[in-house]
Enzyme design. Structure first.
Site, PDB file in Angstrom:
ATOM      1  N   GLU A  79      -5.571  -5.045  10.409  1.00 27.33           N
ATOM      2  CA  GLU A  79      -4.569  -4.000  10.622  1.00 27.33           C
ATOM      3  C   GLU A  79      -4.902  -3.247  11.907  1.00 27.33           C
ATOM      4  OE1 GLU A  79      -2.538  -2.864   6.669  1.00 27.33           O
ATOM      5  OE2 GLU A  79      -4.205  -1.501   7.001  1.00 27.33           O
TER       6      GLU A  79
ATOM      7  N   HIS B  21      -9.522   1.087   4.671  1.00 25.40           N
ATOM      8  CA  HIS B  21      -8.249   1.310   5.383  1.00 25.40           C
ATOM      9  C   HIS B  21      -8.512   2.280   6.536  1.00 25.40           C
ATOM     10  CE1 HIS B  21      -4.168   2.586   6.271  1.00 25.40           C
ATOM     11  NE2 HIS B  21      -3.766   1.489   5.663  1.00 25.40           N
TER      12      HIS B  21
ATOM     13  N   GLY C  46       2.090   2.283  10.703  1.00 24.01           N
ATOM     14  CA  GLY C  46       3.027   3.394  10.551  1.00 24.01           C
ATOM     15  C   GLY C  46       3.646   3.852  11.856  1.00 24.01           C
TER      16      GLY C  46
ATOM     17  N   GLU D 291      -6.960   4.702   7.650  1.00 26.51           N
ATOM     18  CA  GLU D 291      -6.750   6.129   7.366  1.00 26.51           C
ATOM     19  C   GLU D 291      -7.968   6.715   6.657  1.00 26.51           C
ATOM     20  OE1 GLU D 291      -2.958   5.637   5.430  1.00 26.51           O
ATOM     21  OE2 GLU D 291      -2.055   5.100   7.353  1.00 26.51           O
TER      22      GLU D 291
ATOM     23  N   GLY E 291       2.671  -1.194   4.288  1.00 26.97           N
ATOM     24  CA  GLY E 291       2.701   0.243   3.979  1.00 26.97           C
ATOM     25  C   GLY E 291       4.121   0.707   3.717  1.00 26.97           C
ATOM     26  N   GLY E 292       4.723   1.339   4.726  1.00 31.21           N
ATOM     27  CA  GLY E 292       6.041   1.961   4.572  1.00 31.21           C
ATOM     28  C   GLY E 292       7.080   1.081   3.882  1.00 31.21           C
TER      29      GLY E 292
ATOM     30  N   ASN F  48       0.880  -1.173   0.000  1.00 26.43           N
ATOM     31  CA  ASN F  48       0.000   0.000   0.000  1.00 26.43           C
ATOM     32  C   ASN F  48       0.917   1.224   0.000  1.00 26.43           C
ATOM     33  OD1 ASN F  48      -1.790   2.064   0.475  1.00 26.43           O
ATOM     34  ND2 ASN F  48      -2.184   1.524   2.620  1.00 26.43           N
ATOM     35  N   TRP F  49       1.049   1.836  -1.173  1.00 22.14           N
ATOM     36  CA  TRP F  49       1.974   2.973  -1.278  1.00 22.14           C
ATOM     37  C   TRP F  49       1.458   4.211  -0.552  1.00 22.14           C
ATOM     38  CZ3 TRP F  49       3.900   3.250  -7.105  1.00 22.14           C
ATOM     39  CH2 TRP F  49       4.662   2.109  -7.387  1.00 22.14           C
ATOM     40  N   LYS F  50       0.200   4.190  -0.178  1.00 22.20           N
ATOM     41  CA  LYS F  50      -0.440   5.393   0.399  1.00 22.20           C
ATOM     42  C   LYS F  50      -0.226   6.569  -0.544  1.00 22.20           C
ATOM     43  CE  LYS F  50       0.478   3.530   4.947  1.00 22.20           C
ATOM     44  NZ  LYS F  50       0.054   3.681   6.317  1.00 22.20           N
TER      45      LYS F  50
ATOM     46  N   SER G 212       3.221  -2.129  10.418  1.00 19.06           N
ATOM     47  CA  SER G 212       4.666  -2.095  10.677  1.00 19.06           C
ATOM     48  C   SER G 212       5.352  -3.432  10.405  1.00 19.06           C
ATOM     49  CB  SER G 212       4.951  -1.603  12.105  1.00 19.06           C
ATOM     50  OG  SER G 212       4.469  -0.281  12.267  1.00 19.06           O
TER      51      SER G 212
END
Ligand code: PEP
Length: 244
Positions: free
Chosen positions: A164, A93, A170, A95, A229-230, A9-11, A208
């Site tokens: 999640e 998600h 994150g 966010e 993610g990251g 997930n590149w966000k 994470s």
């Protein structure tokens, strides 16, 4: 045997040159037992579609409209995503639940809209730190899952679930393998109440995940891969996670 996926997930990250370098590095990496996909900002779908065509790496979006077409400024429909060859759409998600006030019902409608055109909805569920502290983690994810029960019953071969925990996204704090497995096993039992086919929906863990903790998480019996993610922005890390 359930499918195993590692989905990036590149966000809201990327530039055309950075994406090209990342996708080229992923294409050049050795194949892994888990299947790989990247969910990119929608403006980069055409780039992902062009650069990943013919490769084993799938691509998708990070959201989708619940509506088919019409006066919904700024929204992108499932059939538009399909035109670019998107295989996945992340829905719900945390966010988006937080910053866009998406309810469990909104998430279910989005998942249904995606699945109706053959796009695989990656349905995200997860509790906040306060909810966990109040011993409400299972109740929260259960309600999130229950809202999507109809979609999961209709499209068990398309749906993917991602657990999640919001407190792990994150933040560098990962659920322990035991904590994650306990929730995945709970989700698996809830899926089995929907149907035998739904019990085989892959459940990914997200929060994470790094090369250093992926192997232990993915070794748990009910963890079928990860939503990353990251670490999905660094080709070597993403590939190392998939190799785990
Ligand atoms: C995510 O955004 O879905 C996620 C899991 O992020 P991170 O891996 O950075 O915690």
């Amino acid at each position: 045997m359930r499918e195993r996926w590692v989905i990036g997930n590149w966000k809201m990250n990327g530039t055309l040159p950075r994406n090209a370098a990342l996708l080229d590095a992923l294409k050049a990496s050795a194949p892994t037992r888990a299947k790989l996909a990247v969910c990119v900002p929608s403006v980069y779908l055409a780039q992902a579609s062009a650069l990943l065509a013919g490769s084993a790496i799938a691509w998708g979006a990070q959201d989708v409209s619940a509506n088919a077409d019409g006066a919904y400024t700024g929204q992108i429909s499932a059939s538009m995503l399909q035109e670019f060859g998107a295989k996945f759409a992340i829905v719900g998600h945390s966010e988006r639940r937080l910053f866009n006030a998406e309810s469990n019902e909104d998430v279910a409608k989005k998942a249904d809209a995606a699945a109706m055109v053959g796009i695989r909805p990656v349905i995200c569920v997860g509790e906040s730190l306060a909810e966990r502290a109040e011993d409400r983690a299972e109740a929260v994810v259960c309600a999130q899952l229950a809202a999507c029960a109809e979609v999961l019953a209709k499209f068990p071969a398309l749906a993917i679930l991602a657990y999640e925990p919001v407190w792990a996204i994150g933040t560098g704090k990962t659920a322990t393998p035991a904590q994650a497995e306990a929730m995945h096993a709970f989700l698996r039992r809830e899926l089995a109440k929907i149907s035998a086919a739904a019990a085989n929906v892959p459940i990914l863990y997200g929060g994470s995940v790094k090369p250093s903790n992926a192997a232990e998480l993915f070794a748990q019996p009910n963890i079928d891969g990860g939503l990353i993610g990251g670490a999905s922005l660094v080709a070597a890390d993403f590939v190392a996670i998939a190799a785990a």
